[in-house]
Design an enzyme around this catalytic site. Structure first.
Site: not given
Length: 403
Positions: A263, A237, A340, A159, A211, A284, A147, A213, A403
């Protein structure tokens, strides 16, 4: 056989981790991960005040019945706190059952579907050059998938990027939420340059992941997916917040870049439409946050009907207990995609001795009965809980953002 006792162990060997330990009247015990990053004590209270009293005296081998009892009996169903607490119980009970059967957990689930589990690591950098150096380090360690996250020019803090080169990034590191500034325009203009550089140096065979996010709108995510198509990402992602599951249908209409999400999901209802409409390629959700092994089996089986594969969350906001259980699940589940992997600190591994092993980009879960992870309570007691919050995001004009 009856559940004789249960207790919650909170430790912070670098970051806060919550473990549930369930003991039987025959001396066999199991442990489950109950960590909810930034809201750890909410789960501790849920377990200690609501679930543990209801567990004492129950048969630990009735896993399905116990799951239904805790889920249906709550009335206020789902949500991250409830489902993390249920997951911890479920994980511990599967650990006990596999120990009683004297077999590793993957055998109890149905045996191997593969010999080893491919994982991806995290490469970060403050700029493209430092990011390429970290990708190179992961390649030398044998990772087949990486990643890639990079600092964005004009944005002070991003991030997923370590504050100090060569160290892990740690988003939950302040007693009150830090505030970061975000610019979608700067991000979208930069990311294609990053992946162009990675592909130029490492060629077409290395699996690359990224990612977002949840920071884009659906049409912005569609634009990003198209922009990175030439670099053949393994997945993009969390491109948008997934409360509106139909948003992914819009993204899907505009790009062939594979999409991953989940996630922050807690149940099959968070991803049912996404899976059924084939709007995503990878789910995920984690064993810890989505109701444990019992519920993730339902999600994975449902996903398999629609060609959606697993790609479980495995950052250090989950303990080695979750990682161990996930690797057994990964070894069994037919529609596995990738796992992951963020290495924990040495202090964390001292608290949680484990049977799983890494070799050349792959993990094996080990042959220890149960899920293969234990907890050293004396070591755990050396690291008391420390309040830590995840940051929040604001746009350049001060508007609070995802976020």
């Amino acid at each position: 056989m009856k559940i004789r006792a249960a207790k919650v162990i909170v430790t912070c060997p670098g970051r806060n981790l919550v473990t549930l330990k369930i003991e039987t009247d025959q001396g066999v015990y199991g442990i489950g991960d109950a960590t909810l990053n930034g809201r750890e004590k909410a789960v501790v209270a849920y377990l200690e005040e609501h679930l543990i009293p209801a567990l004492i005296g129950r048969d630990p081998q009735r896993i399905e019945d116990t799951w239904q009892y805790l889920y249906r009996g709550a009335y206020w169903r789902r949500g991250p706190v409830t489902m993390t607490a249920i997951a911890a119980v479920d994980m511990a009970l599967w650990d006990i059952k596999a120990k009683l059967a004297d077999m590793p957990l993957y055998q109890l689930l149905g045996g191997r579907s593969r010999d080893r589990v491919m994982v991806y690591g995290h490469a970060t950098g403050t700029d493209i050059d430092s990011c390429l150096e970290e990708v190179e380090q992961h390649v030398r360690q044998g990772y087949q998938a990486v990643r890639v996250q990079c600092g964005i020019p004009g944005i002070a803090s991003t991030y997923g990027v370590a504050k100090v080169p060569g160290q892990r990034y740690e988003p939950a590191d302040s007693e009150l939420p830090a505030e970061h500034v975000w610019s979608t325009e700067k991000y979208l203009n930069f990311v294609p340059r990053l992946f162009e550089a990675v592909r130029k140096q490492f060629g077409p065979d290395l699996h690359l992941l990224h990612d977002v996010h949840h920071r884009l709108t659906p049409i912005e995510a569609a634009r990003l997916g198209k922009l990175v198509e030439p670099y053949h990402l393994f997945w993009l992602e969390d491109s948008v917040p997934a409360e509106n599951q139909q948003a992914f249908q819009l993204i899907r209409q505009h790009t062939t870049t594979p999409l991953a999400v989940g996630e922050v999901f807690n149940s099959i209802h968070d991803c049912r439409e996404l899976i059924q409409s084939q709007s995503i390629d990878y789910i995920r959700a984690s064993l810890t946050h989505a109701g444990g092994i019992t519920h993730m089996r339902r999600i994975a089986d449902f996903a398999a009907l629609f060609h959606v594969r697993t790609g479980f969350h495995g950052a250090t906001d989950l303990s080695p207990v979750c990682m161990g259980a996930a690797l057994h699940f990964d070894t069994w589940v037919p529609n596995f995609g990738i796992q992951e992997h963020m290495p924990h600190s040495e202090e964390t591994y001292e608290v949680f001795p484990h049977a799983y092993r890494f070799d050349q980009g792959y993990f094996t879960p080990g042959e220890t009965p149960g899920h293969g992870v234990d907890i050293d309570e004396k070591q755990a007691a050396r690291y008391p809980y420390k309040p830590a919050y995840l940051p929040v995001n604001r746009l350049e004009d001060g508007t609070l953002w995802h976020w």
